[in-house]
Design a protein around this motif. Sequence first.
Motif, PDB file in Angstrom:
ATOM      1  N   HIS A 452     -10.531  40.110  64.179  1.00 35.46           N
ATOM      2  CA  HIS A 452     -11.600  39.165  64.521  1.00 35.46           C
ATOM      3  C   HIS A 452     -12.919  39.886  64.780  1.00 35.46           C
ATOM      4  CE1 HIS A 452     -13.689  35.793  66.358  1.00 35.46           C
ATOM      5  NE2 HIS A 452     -13.887  36.547  67.440  1.00 35.46           N
ATOM      6  N   ARG A 460      -6.447  30.797  59.044  1.00 34.60           N
ATOM      7  CA  ARG A 460      -5.814  29.943  60.056  1.00 34.60           C
ATOM      8  C   ARG A 460      -5.052  28.772  59.444  1.00 34.60           C
ATOM      9  NH1 ARG A 460     -10.444  31.991  62.210  1.00 34.60           N
ATOM     10  NH2 ARG A 460     -10.309  32.844  64.337  1.00 34.60           N
ATOM     11  N   GLU A 463       0.367  30.482  57.806  1.00 33.76           N
ATOM     12  CA  GLU A 463       1.080  31.207  58.845  1.00 33.76           C
ATOM     13  C   GLU A 463       2.147  32.096  58.230  1.00 33.76           C
ATOM     14  OE1 GLU A 463       2.748  28.429  61.545  1.00 33.76           O
ATOM     15  OE2 GLU A 463       0.852  27.987  62.569  1.00 33.76           O
ATOM     16  N   PRO A 486      -1.305  33.463  62.357  1.00 34.03           N
ATOM     17  CA  PRO A 486      -2.088  33.247  61.137  1.00 34.03           C
ATOM     18  C   PRO A 486      -1.988  34.459  60.220  1.00 34.03           C
ATOM     19  CG  PRO A 486      -3.367  32.681  63.096  1.00 34.03           C
ATOM     20  CD  PRO A 486      -2.137  33.357  63.575  1.00 34.03           C
TER      21      PRO A 486
END
Length: 507
Positions: A452, A460, A463, A486
């Motif tokens: 991130h 997202r 999965e 994710p």
Amino acid sequence: MTLDAISAFLDSSPTIRLLKADLGAYVVFFLRQSFKANHEDSAIAFSHDDLIHRLQCFQDELRDEDQQALVGSADRYLREWSDAGWLRRFLPADSSGAHYQLTRYSEDAIRFVDNALSRDSRLVGTESRLRLVIDTLVDLVRGASSDPDRRLKDLLAERQRIDDEIESVRGGGKVETYHPAQIRERFHTAVDLLKTLQGDFRAVEDRFEEIGRQVQRDALTDDRRRGQILATALDAEDLIKQQDEGVSFNAFVNFLFAPQAQAKLRETIAEVTRIDAICDQRSAVEHVRAMVPSLLAEADNVLRQTGRLSHTLRRLLDDQSVGHRKRTAEVLRDIRTMASRLKHQVESSDASPDIGMEIETTIGVASPFARPFWTPPQVFDVAVEMQVIDLATAQREARKLAGLQRLEWERMRDAIARETRRRPSIGLSELIKLRPLKVGIIEMVGWIQIAHEDGHRIDRDAEEEIHVTTQDAVTGKMTTLAVRVPVVTFHRTSEVANAPIRTKRPR
């Protein structure tokens, strides 16, 4: 009281309009249930959303009982009741939404209906009311007299009466007490006075609000200076404080906000609610039990009304200041223009004329309303509870805390750089297979946090399931967990492509 006054009152009073309205019974019932009935849940004011919710619940109850009343929009009814003078709609300084509270007209209507319906069932106190009248008259005569001999005579007589009663009790004499009927009579008299007192606060608020409107009208209709506006407002506020209502309210606030008086009043109320003769009067007892916080809230509401008056004055004075600043800016611009012209004239001629300027200024007046009003400190009436510490639980949690391991962020970023140097991208599941987790599930969170922060791809919408083996910090037992996260893909960046590969130093 004249015939014309009675006729005008019956034709124009919002109280009478509420009692005579087609839906008056429903309106009075709803307002009383919301603002007066439940002393633990009642409040002086409700937000728009809260009152809308209460009205919608009341409408649902009416529909369940097949009553065709209040079938319209709840928002429309609140707006109509506000326009009719039965609800006061205002915007608090600490809120962005409208709030509602009862007006003095709806207070009068509720009190009238309450007194009329309970007249047949409630106790009619004659002896207690007569004693209250006599005690009030005696206190009036004693307090109005400035004769020191008269005051001394009254005090000595009162002391003699108290001394005689003390000697009687010490000597084993009978302690005179009230009959249960006298107790209930005096208790209901006190409750009736309390209800009247709580309803009279609306009139005080209306008076302060009328002052604010008058000051605003004067400022809008007359082109007056700031000092004149401020003087008018201060004179109006001083007039209110000097009137009978203002003097009484100030004495009430000084008494109620005094810590010793408040503590004594709470102690008296606690003793009153324990009297056996009135233990079955639950509604009245609850009303008295909520007396102190209710009166404090009422007084605080009136003081906030004074604060709104001050806010109105500050806004008006600020508007005046904006006009003064605009005019000052225009004058300064004209001065600069004239100075520029004179400069060119002096440079083009041999003469050097004297240049002067006269400035008219007015004395600056700082508004005393710029200071915030004093607010009483918040009092927490919470019973102390003993907290027992479970040593076994504390030790187990301490071992878990001691077993936590530190994440090495630089080494994790170096690992991503090494793998993405060999290939354009690598997924989180593949990276964990190449470099198994050492710290546990928290290390997987660390990989996602790095993705991130460093701008890698986190899908997202998709999965993947990753199996993680962790070790319990207390028991040391190994556990395998299936975690769904994710889809994370680490990409090669320009910094990674150009950076040298770090190698371990030989030992």
